[in-house]
Write a protein that holds these residues in place. Structure first.
Motif, PDB file in Angstrom:
ATOM      1  N   ASP A 186     -12.177  63.788  39.205  1.00 24.97           N
ATOM      2  CA  ASP A 186     -10.714  63.797  39.119  1.00 24.97           C
ATOM      3  C   ASP A 186     -10.202  62.716  38.174  1.00 24.97           C
ATOM      4  OD1 ASP A 186     -10.576  65.923  40.883  1.00 24.97           O
ATOM      5  OD2 ASP A 186     -10.080  64.671  42.624  1.00 24.97           O
ATOM      6  N   GLU A 187     -10.779  61.533  38.274  1.00 26.10           N
ATOM      7  CA  GLU A 187     -10.349  60.432  37.406  1.00 26.10           C
ATOM      8  C   GLU A 187     -10.743  60.706  35.955  1.00 26.10           C
ATOM      9  OE1 GLU A 187      -8.340  56.843  36.664  1.00 26.10           O
ATOM     10  OE2 GLU A 187      -8.335  58.216  38.376  1.00 26.10           O
ATOM     11  N   SER A 188     -11.890  61.329  35.740  1.00 24.89           N
ATOM     12  CA  SER A 188     -12.313  61.693  34.382  1.00 24.89           C
ATOM     13  C   SER A 188     -11.330  62.672  33.758  1.00 24.89           C
ATOM     14  CB  SER A 188     -13.708  62.312  34.403  1.00 24.89           C
ATOM     15  OG  SER A 188     -14.651  61.360  34.844  1.00 24.89           O
ATOM     16  N   ILE A 189     -10.890  63.641  34.546  1.00 23.78           N
ATOM     17  CA  ILE A 189      -9.915  64.624  34.057  1.00 23.78           C
ATOM     18  C   ILE A 189      -8.596  63.938  33.724  1.00 23.78           C
ATOM     19  CG2 ILE A 189      -8.514  66.618  34.725  1.00 23.78           C
ATOM     20  CD1 ILE A 189     -11.010  67.556  36.346  1.00 23.78           C
ATOM     21  N   ARG A 190      -8.156  63.032  34.589  1.00 19.92           N
ATOM     22  CA  ARG A 190      -6.898  62.316  34.348  1.00 19.92           C
ATOM     23  C   ARG A 190      -6.973  61.510  33.046  1.00 19.92           C
ATOM     24  NH1 ARG A 190      -4.777  57.701  34.229  1.00 19.92           N
ATOM     25  NH2 ARG A 190      -6.609  56.565  34.929  1.00 19.92           N
ATOM     26  N   ILE A 191      -8.076  60.807  32.845  1.00 22.71           N
ATOM     27  CA  ILE A 191      -8.245  60.007  31.628  1.00 22.71           C
ATOM     28  C   ILE A 191      -8.331  60.908  30.410  1.00 22.71           C
ATOM     29  CG2 ILE A 191      -9.775  58.396  30.421  1.00 22.71           C
ATOM     30  CD1 ILE A 191     -10.589  57.378  33.256  1.00 22.71           C
ATOM     31  N   ALA A 192      -9.051  62.010  30.519  1.00 26.01           N
ATOM     32  CA  ALA A 192      -9.207  62.936  29.388  1.00 26.01           C
ATOM     33  C   ALA A 192      -7.864  63.498  28.944  1.00 26.01           C
ATOM     34  CB  ALA A 192     -10.157  64.060  29.761  1.00 26.01           C
ATOM     35  N   LYS A 193      -6.957  63.718  29.881  1.00 27.31           N
ATOM     36  CA  LYS A 193      -5.628  64.244  29.531  1.00 27.31           C
ATOM     37  C   LYS A 193      -4.806  63.243  28.726  1.00 27.31           C
ATOM     38  CE  LYS A 193      -5.216  67.643  33.210  1.00 27.31           C
ATOM     39  NZ  LYS A 193      -4.498  68.075  34.409  1.00 27.31           N
ATOM     40  N   GLU A 194      -5.176  61.979  28.788  1.00 27.34           N
ATOM     41  CA  GLU A 194      -4.478  60.943  28.017  1.00 27.34           C
ATOM     42  C   GLU A 194      -4.918  60.919  26.556  1.00 27.34           C
ATOM     43  OE1 GLU A 194      -5.224  57.225  29.911  1.00 27.34           O
ATOM     44  OE2 GLU A 194      -4.184  57.772  31.757  1.00 27.34           O
ATOM     45  N   ILE A 195      -6.056  61.535  26.260  1.00 26.64           N
ATOM     46  CA  ILE A 195      -6.623  61.481  24.909  1.00 26.64           C
ATOM     47  C   ILE A 195      -6.260  62.751  24.144  1.00 26.64           C
ATOM     48  CG2 ILE A 195      -8.750  61.321  23.557  1.00 26.64           C
ATOM     49  CD1 ILE A 195     -10.030  59.965  25.997  1.00 26.64           C
ATOM     50  N   LYS A 196      -5.701  62.559  22.979  1.00 29.96           N
ATOM     51  CA  LYS A 196      -5.421  63.682  22.083  1.00 29.96           C
ATOM     52  C   LYS A 196      -6.664  63.901  21.220  1.00 29.96           C
ATOM     53  CE  LYS A 196      -0.859  63.833  22.956  1.00 29.96           C
ATOM     54  NZ  LYS A 196      -0.867  63.257  24.295  1.00 29.96           N
ATOM     55  N   ILE A 197      -6.950  65.136  20.877  1.00 35.33           N
ATOM     56  CA  ILE A 197      -8.165  65.441  20.107  1.00 35.33           C
ATOM     57  C   ILE A 197      -8.171  64.711  18.769  1.00 35.33           C
ATOM     58  CG2 ILE A 197      -7.303  67.544  19.006  1.00 35.33           C
ATOM     59  CD1 ILE A 197     -10.830  67.058  20.424  1.00 35.33           C
ATOM     60  N   TYR A 198      -7.017  64.544  18.154  1.00 32.36           N
ATOM     61  CA  TYR A 198      -6.984  63.847  16.859  1.00 32.36           C
ATOM     62  C   TYR A 198      -7.191  62.341  17.014  1.00 32.36           C
ATOM     63  CZ  TYR A 198      -2.043  63.427  18.182  1.00 32.36           C
ATOM     64  OH  TYR A 198      -0.866  63.185  18.857  1.00 32.36           O
ATOM     65  N   ASP A 199      -7.060  61.817  18.252  1.00 28.35           N
ATOM     66  CA  ASP A 199      -7.365  60.399  18.489  1.00 28.35           C
ATOM     67  C   ASP A 199      -8.850  60.110  18.296  1.00 28.35           C
ATOM     68  OD1 ASP A 199      -4.734  59.851  19.096  1.00 28.35           O
ATOM     69  OD2 ASP A 199      -5.025  59.949  21.273  1.00 28.35           O
ATOM     70  N   LEU A 200      -9.691  61.129  18.456  1.00 27.38           N
ATOM     71  CA  LEU A 200     -11.135  60.942  18.309  1.00 27.38           C
ATOM     72  C   LEU A 200     -11.564  60.846  16.849  1.00 27.38           C
ATOM     73  CD1 LEU A 200     -12.328  63.457  21.026  1.00 27.38           C
ATOM     74  CD2 LEU A 200     -12.177  60.963  21.205  1.00 27.38           C
ATOM     75  N   ILE A 201     -10.755  61.384  15.949  1.00 24.10           N
ATOM     76  CA  ILE A 201     -11.105  61.365  14.526  1.00 24.10           C
ATOM     77  C   ILE A 201     -11.103  59.942  13.985  1.00 24.10           C
ATOM     78  CG2 ILE A 201     -10.371  62.112  12.222  1.00 24.10           C
ATOM     79  CD1 ILE A 201      -9.297  64.669  13.649  1.00 24.10           C
ATOM     80  N   ASN A 202     -10.088  59.191  14.342  1.00 25.22           N
ATOM     81  CA  ASN A 202      -9.986  57.801  13.902  1.00 25.22           C
ATOM     82  C   ASN A 202      -9.813  56.931  15.145  1.00 25.22           C
ATOM     83  OD1 ASN A 202      -9.821  55.578  12.297  1.00 25.22           O
ATOM     84  ND2 ASN A 202      -7.726  55.949  11.602  1.00 25.22           N
ATOM     85  N   ALA A 203     -10.838  56.918  15.980  1.00 27.18           N
ATOM     86  CA  ALA A 203     -10.747  56.287  17.296  1.00 27.18           C
ATOM     87  C   ALA A 203     -10.664  54.768  17.208  1.00 27.18           C
ATOM     88  CB  ALA A 203     -11.944  56.686  18.140  1.00 27.18           C
ATOM     89  N   ASP A 204      -9.748  54.222  18.005  1.00 26.22           N
ATOM     90  CA  ASP A 204      -9.667  52.770  18.129  1.00 26.22           C
ATOM     91  C   ASP A 204     -10.452  52.344  19.372  1.00 26.22           C
ATOM     92  OD1 ASP A 204      -8.041  53.675  20.173  1.00 26.22           O
ATOM     93  OD2 ASP A 204      -6.247  52.624  19.500  1.00 26.22           O
ATOM     94  N   GLY A 205     -10.465  51.072  19.646  1.00 30.02           N
ATOM     95  CA  GLY A 205     -11.226  50.546  20.777  1.00 30.02           C
ATOM     96  C   GLY A 205     -10.778  51.109  22.116  1.00 30.02           C
ATOM     97  N   LYS A 206      -9.467  51.313  22.264  1.00 27.34           N
ATOM     98  CA  LYS A 206      -8.928  51.840  23.510  1.00 27.34           C
ATOM     99  C   LYS A 206      -9.427  53.270  23.763  1.00 27.34           C
ATOM    100  CE  LYS A 206      -4.494  52.545  25.826  1.00 27.34           C
ATOM    101  NZ  LYS A 206      -3.034  52.442  25.710  1.00 27.34           N
TER     102      LYS A 206
ATOM    103  N   LYS B   4     -12.007  54.706  26.716  1.00 31.57           N
ATOM    104  CA  LYS B   4     -11.685  55.832  27.600  1.00 31.57           C
ATOM    105  C   LYS B   4     -12.794  56.878  27.585  1.00 31.57           C
ATOM    106  CE  LYS B   4      -6.649  55.544  27.474  1.00 31.57           C
ATOM    107  NZ  LYS B   4      -5.415  56.255  27.113  1.00 31.57           N
ATOM    108  N   VAL B   5     -13.300  57.205  26.407  1.00 34.01           N
ATOM    109  CA  VAL B   5     -14.380  58.184  26.293  1.00 34.01           C
ATOM    110  C   VAL B   5     -15.634  57.674  27.000  1.00 34.01           C
ATOM    111  CG1 VAL B   5     -15.908  59.392  24.669  1.00 34.01           C
ATOM    112  CG2 VAL B   5     -13.455  59.228  24.188  1.00 34.01           C
ATOM    113  N   ALA B   6     -15.940  56.400  26.823  1.00 38.87           N
ATOM    114  CA  ALA B   6     -17.106  55.814  27.492  1.00 38.87           C
ATOM    115  C   ALA B   6     -16.935  55.864  29.009  1.00 38.87           C
ATOM    116  CB  ALA B   6     -17.315  54.382  27.020  1.00 38.87           C
ATOM    117  N   GLU B   7     -15.723  55.602  29.499  1.00 40.13           N
ATOM    118  CA  GLU B   7     -15.485  55.660  30.940  1.00 40.13           C
ATOM    119  C   GLU B   7     -15.641  57.079  31.470  1.00 40.13           C
ATOM    120  OE1 GLU B   7     -12.096  54.725  34.318  1.00 40.13           O
ATOM    121  OE2 GLU B   7     -11.873  53.828  32.336  1.00 40.13           O
TER     122      GLU B   7
END
Length: 64
Positions: free
Chosen positions: A15-35, A39-42
């Motif tokens: 459930d927590e993984s799904i909640r965190i995943a909803k915070e990430i936009k797919i284009y955020d992964l292209i030029n990912a920052d530390g934050k 989130k992806v690591a968590e």
């Protein structure tokens, strides 16, 4: 991360993984920052520690 979430309930981890995943936009992964990387690591760590037993059930055995 070293199995930080291993002792949490499996459904809580999912459930927590799904909640965190909803915070990430797919284009955020292209030029990912530390934050975003954190989130992806968590998410990965939580899902690796969500221990579910996969049952191999033949549903044909339960027909009346």
């Amino acid at each position: 991360m070293s199995n930080d979430y291993a002792h949490e309930q499996p459904f809580k981890n999912v459930d927590e993984s799904i909640r965190i995943a909803k915070e990430i936009k797919i284009y955020d992964l292209i030029n990912a920052d530390g934050k975003t990387i954190n989130k992806v690591a968590e998410i990965i760590n939580r899902l690796q520690n969500a221990e579910f037993e996969i049952l191999d059930i033949n549903y044909g055995d339960f027909r009346a």
